[in-house]
Design a protein around this motif. Structure first.
Motif, mmCIF file in Angstrom:
data_model
loop_
_atom_site.group_PDB
_atom_site.id
_atom_site.type_symbol
_atom_site.label_atom_id
_atom_site.label_comp_id
_atom_site.label_asym_id
_atom_site.label_seq_id
_atom_site.Cartn_x
_atom_site.Cartn_y
_atom_site.Cartn_z
ATOM 1 N N HIS A 69 0.825 -1.211 0.000
ATOM 2 C CA HIS A 69 0.000 0.000 0.000
ATOM 3 C C HIS A 69 0.864 1.268 0.000
ATOM 4 O O HIS A 69 0.583 2.223 -0.716
ATOM 5 N N GLU A 70 1.917 1.240 0.784
ATOM 6 C CA GLU A 70 2.805 2.398 0.809
ATOM 7 C C GLU A 70 3.565 2.548 -0.506
ATOM 8 O O GLU A 70 3.868 3.663 -0.931
ATOM 9 N N ASP A 71 3.850 1.454 -1.157
ATOM 10 C CA ASP A 71 4.488 1.532 -2.481
ATOM 11 C C ASP A 71 3.562 2.205 -3.486
ATOM 12 O O ASP A 71 3.998 3.023 -4.303
ATOM 13 N N ILE A 72 2.289 1.881 -3.419
ATOM 14 C CA ILE A 72 1.329 2.501 -4.338
ATOM 15 C C ILE A 72 1.207 3.990 -4.070
ATOM 16 O O ILE A 72 1.145 4.798 -4.996
ATOM 17 N N ILE A 73 1.198 4.364 -2.798
ATOM 18 C CA ILE A 73 1.115 5.780 -2.444
ATOM 19 C C ILE A 73 2.328 6.534 -2.963
ATOM 20 O O ILE A 73 2.222 7.659 -3.463
ATOM 21 N N LYS A 74 3.478 5.929 -2.872
ATOM 22 C CA LYS A 74 4.694 6.579 -3.378
ATOM 23 C C LYS A 74 4.629 6.784 -4.881
ATOM 24 O O LYS A 74 5.079 7.796 -5.417
ATOM 25 N N LYS A 75 4.059 5.810 -5.588
ATOM 26 C CA LYS A 75 3.957 5.958 -7.040
ATOM 27 C C LYS A 75 2.977 7.059 -7.419
ATOM 28 O O LYS A 75 3.152 7.741 -8.432
ATOM 29 N N LEU A 76 1.936 7.227 -6.585
ATOM 30 C CA LEU A 76 0.943 8.250 -6.895
ATOM 31 C C LEU A 76 1.383 9.651 -6.477
ATOM 32 O O LEU A 76 0.841 10.639 -6.967
ATOM 33 N N SER A 77 2.303 9.767 -5.551
ATOM 34 C CA SER A 77 2.730 11.079 -5.066
ATOM 35 C C SER A 77 3.737 11.714 -6.021
ATOM 36 O O SER A 77 4.915 11.858 -5.722
ATOM 37 N N LYS A 78 3.235 12.067 -7.179
ATOM 38 C CA LYS A 78 4.046 12.731 -8.186
ATOM 39 C C LYS A 78 3.532 14.151 -8.383
ATOM 40 O O LYS A 78 2.391 14.458 -8.037
ATOM 41 N N PRO A 79 4.329 15.048 -8.884
ATOM 42 C CA PRO A 79 3.859 16.425 -9.137
ATOM 43 C C PRO A 79 2.656 16.432 -10.068
ATOM 44 O O PRO A 79 2.565 15.645 -11.007
ATOM 45 N N PHE A 80 1.699 17.346 -9.762
ATOM 46 C CA PHE A 80 0.486 17.425 -10.566
ATOM 47 C C PHE A 80 0.816 17.925 -11.967
ATOM 48 O O PHE A 80 1.589 18.865 -12.141
ATOM 49 N N LYS A 81 0.203 17.313 -12.933
ATOM 50 C CA LYS A 81 0.380 17.694 -14.327
ATOM 51 C C LYS A 81 -0.997 17.879 -14.944
ATOM 52 O O LYS A 81 -1.838 16.992 -14.882
ATOM 53 N N CYS A 82 -1.239 19.066 -15.488
ATOM 54 C CA CYS A 82 -2.542 19.360 -16.053
ATOM 55 C C CYS A 82 -2.797 18.466 -17.262
ATOM 56 O O CYS A 82 -1.939 18.330 -18.151
#
Length: 294
Positions: A69-82
């Motif tokens: 679960h923490e691995d998935i969160i890390k993958k999703l925590s990327k800078p927002f891109k419009c």
């Protein structure tokens, strides 16, 4: 029994007499090696366990693990891109958290029954409102708390005074004389005019910020009682009938600004003459002189 004296511990020592004896081979044959089998997991192989828990870091010989679960969160925590292609940003100057400007409206409904309208703006279409460069004007309506108790001659008197003090009756002249006989409600009419000017105006904001009521010293408290009687404590007034701290109170009244400031000062003619220099330090919107023949 102590563990060091147990038979299993005693015979394992190097200096044990049994190991040096001829029968040591026979004894070793009866001692079986102790093996520890790993804990079995249901339906999981060793490869699955390694993929489920991965070492994160090592600190003081202790290995920390992170879950999937923490691995998935890390993958999703990327800078927002419009997602919009070639988006460069918004050029708006609006800031978040600031309340939008509301449409100017009259403080009270001019179409309600028995409404006393003191000012009515010229009728304009929506297209004319968009093209107009000046401020949007609104109706000025007397508070129903007072408008519903005014008699017909008092309603005419309030309208007459409002037109005079705002320069509508005679352009360039701001003021009037209220000379009705006793018992016709001159005080109530003046309080209605004062309350209307302090609360509202054609531009959607108060017409005046401060007012002074000048009267004989014997009527100072009477004016304050009349204001509280008709307005139910909605209008705060400062009473000045002498005293050692009068100069300090007047300075606070003249310097007060905003919602916390006291808008009305009730003062006697004698005190008004003594501190006239302080009362000229800032602007006063309205002056009511009771017993004006003095």
């Amino acid at each position: 029994m102590r563990r060091s004296f147990a038979p299993s511990q005693k015979y394992r020592k190097n200096d044990s007499p049994i190991q040096n004896s001829p029968d040591s081979r026979v004894l070793k044959a009866f001692i079986l090696p102790i093996t520890i089998t790993p804990k079995r997991t249901r339906g999981r192989s060793s490869d699955d366990r390694e993929t489920k828990r991965k070492p994160l870091t090592q600190c003081n010989s202790q290995i920390l693990f992170v879950s999937d679960h923490e691995d998935i969160i890390k993958k999703l925590s990327k800078p927002f891109k419009c997602p919009i292609a070639n988006y460069e940003g918004c050029n708006s100057t609006k800031n978040l958290g600031i309340r939008k400007t509301k449409v100017k409206r009259a403080l009270y409904d001019p179409n309600m029954p028995n409404a006393l309208v003191l000012y009515a703006p010229p009728e304009m279409t929506e297209h004319e409102k968009l093209k107009s460069e000046g401020p949007l004007l609104v109706h000025v309506v007397v508070d129903p708390l007072l408008g519903n108790i005014l008699r017909p001659h008092q309603r005419e008197g309030v309208k007459f005074m409002y037109d005079c003090v705002t320069g509508v009756q005679i352009p360039g002249s701001y003021g009037c004389i209220m000379a009705d006989e006793m018992g016709l409600g001159k005080t109530l009419q003046c309080i209605t005019l004062l309350w209307t000017l302090v609360r509202q105006g054609p531009e959607g904001k108060p017409t005046i910020e401060k007012a002074i009521i000048v009267c004989p010293s014997s009527l100072v408290k009477n004016w304050n009682n009349e204001i509280n009687k008709w307005l139910k404590g909605r209008l705060q007034a400062m009473i000045m009938d002498g005293g050692s701290d009068g100069k300090k109170k007047l300075q606070q009244f003249m310097q007060g600004q905003g919602r916390t400031a006291i808008p009305v000062l009730i003062i006697s003619y004698e005190t008004f003459r003594m501190h006239a220099d302080i009362l000229h330090t800032s602007e006063i919107g309205l002056v009511l002189c009771d017993e004006g023949h003095r």
